[in-house]
Motif scaffolding. Sequence first.
Motif, PDB file in Angstrom:
ATOM      1  N   SER A  75       0.859  -1.181   0.000  1.00  0.00           N
ATOM      2  CA  SER A  75       0.000   0.000   0.000  1.00  0.00           C
ATOM      3  C   SER A  75       0.904   1.243   0.000  1.00  0.00           C
ATOM      4  O   SER A  75       1.817   1.332   0.822  1.00  0.00           O
ATOM      5  N   PRO A  76       0.681   2.224  -0.893  1.00  0.00           N
ATOM      6  CA  PRO A  76      -0.347   2.212  -1.930  1.00  0.00           C
ATOM      7  C   PRO A  76       0.050   1.440  -3.188  1.00  0.00           C
ATOM      8  O   PRO A  76      -0.790   1.131  -4.005  1.00  0.00           O
ATOM      9  N   TYR A  77       1.365   1.133  -3.359  1.00  0.00           N
ATOM     10  CA  TYR A  77       1.803   0.348  -4.510  1.00  0.00           C
ATOM     11  C   TYR A  77       3.173  -0.233  -4.220  1.00  0.00           C
ATOM     12  O   TYR A  77       3.871   0.175  -3.289  1.00  0.00           O
ATOM     13  N   TYR A  78       3.554  -1.203  -5.042  1.00  0.00           N
ATOM     14  CA  TYR A  78       4.826  -1.908  -4.864  1.00  0.00           C
ATOM     15  C   TYR A  78       5.999  -0.978  -5.165  1.00  0.00           C
ATOM     16  O   TYR A  78       6.011  -0.267  -6.158  1.00  0.00           O
ATOM     17  N   PHE A  79       7.001  -1.029  -4.283  1.00  0.00           N
ATOM     18  CA  PHE A  79       8.209  -0.214  -4.450  1.00  0.00           C
ATOM     19  C   PHE A  79       9.410  -1.096  -4.175  1.00  0.00           C
ATOM     20  O   PHE A  79       9.534  -1.663  -3.100  1.00  0.00           O
ATOM     21  N   LYS A  80      10.302  -1.231  -5.167  1.00  0.00           N
ATOM     22  CA  LYS A  80      11.479  -2.078  -5.008  1.00  0.00           C
ATOM     23  C   LYS A  80      12.528  -1.387  -4.148  1.00  0.00           C
ATOM     24  O   LYS A  80      12.718  -0.187  -4.238  1.00  0.00           O
TER      25      LYS A  80
END
Length: 519
Positions: free
Chosen positions: A514-519
């Motif tokens: 959440s809120p989005y995938y972060f490497k």
Amino acid sequence: STKVKRFFSPEIQVLSVQQSAMAKKRGKKTLFSLKLWLSSGVVLLIALSVAFFFVDEFDEKLPAPTEASPWDWHETEPDLKPMTVDFLKKNKKETFWAYVTPDVSQFYRKTPGSLQVRDPSFPGQYVKFFNLSPQKVRLSYISGADKAGVHMAYIDPFDVAGLSPKPGQQFSLTPLNNPKNVLGVLQVEKGKNLLVYDPLQGQDAAEKLTEKYLKRYNLQKESLLFANAYRKMTGRDWLALYGYQKAPKYPLWRADFFGQTHVVGTKETHFTAIPPEKQIKPFIPYRSKPRQLQEYRSPETLNLTLKVLSCSPRVFEVPNFLSDVEADHILQFSTGMKTSITGDNGTHIFGRNSKNTWVARESSPIIDAIYRRVADMLQIDEALMRKRSKDEDIDLETPSTYITEKLQLVHYGVREEYRPHHDFRPAPVGHKDQPMRYATILFYLNDDMTGGETSFPRWMNAETEDTLKVTPKKGKAILFYNMLPDGNMDELSHHAGMPVLSGEKWLSNLWVWSPYYFK
């Protein structure tokens, strides 16, 4: 994709599933967007250019944090309490909805105050290390007399790192090029989750630091000031970045009492037979239809029952999430497994000895169906879990943004384990959205072993100081949340893969962000 309608009862939440009209809605919105683009193309291009210029980081252009969460959490979570924040910025008062853990008696449906929490026998905890200096440092565990210690992490200027140590352990901070020059030593104390190295101590920071570093320094100091007030109200430390870490963008299932159940219906039914090889080859799941290869699947609707094993952290058991055919299919991707690694230096995981590999959603229609089933269980649109075409109507920044990692496939042999750890890690201070792993789903792929339980050593209860153990059962899934409803990291989500005593253990897991995938 599915559309979920909710019905509430004291014991069970039953969700009926209907076919989504999402495609039709997307088509209409696409036509409208095309007309709008044709009528104002130049203006749109200029606006997009400006937006993408500022979206990267907030180093120089710090965007104002949004006031509202996408979900009305204080309506669905009665334990969110308003907290007035008027001590950070002059002439500005803010309301923060802080999550206050319920009295443990409520987990047993007893009168509040009638039961007392048992202290866990496990002594570990989560610690967030702050480097409030203008140089990048090396964080090391001090073992014996050598204060250079065992390297654990690098911390950028005015940034943080997170570990799961035990009280009494010490850590040193040293320059990257001189590990013998100890800048500071931090000792872990029981119940204290924030350890700060601050050589400036606020003195002349404005004169000594660049504008970029001063902004980061002040941001971390404000977050620490907020953490003091948050701890007084909730009894726990604030482990996130105040002002930028939001409440989870996606729903959390309630865990009000032990044994509580929620039932979710999904059209993504079990595969009961393996289709011919030519039909399960890798593919791109753009706009792919749900319930593919129905002739090899169980009919109608699959009901998933989520049973509360722990209320704090929120842990749910989901029997028969996978069929035997699906579990065996995942195992087909086990070729080429490597020793598990992690961390910013890509080294062998401290406290873990196993092998792993990664399985993409597009690897086969069966893997795709598992992702869709997870999406239904979490009440999330499945399109958020893949790359999308530009015209899909999803509320994320770009069509390439998604919220899940690849499926991890893990193998443990005899005496192999993963010691207690947390799945979350702090986002870089320079990231405006502070993405975080908000949910973990574990899938057991076999059960012909002894040992290998999944343990939650710090679960909140009034009966025992012992760890909560979940015994592997082929096809069973475990869901737990790494975030609290107010956006803080759930420090009690500490968990472990216990040693395998005989046989071997196969496990798969999926991390949702959440809120989005972060490497």
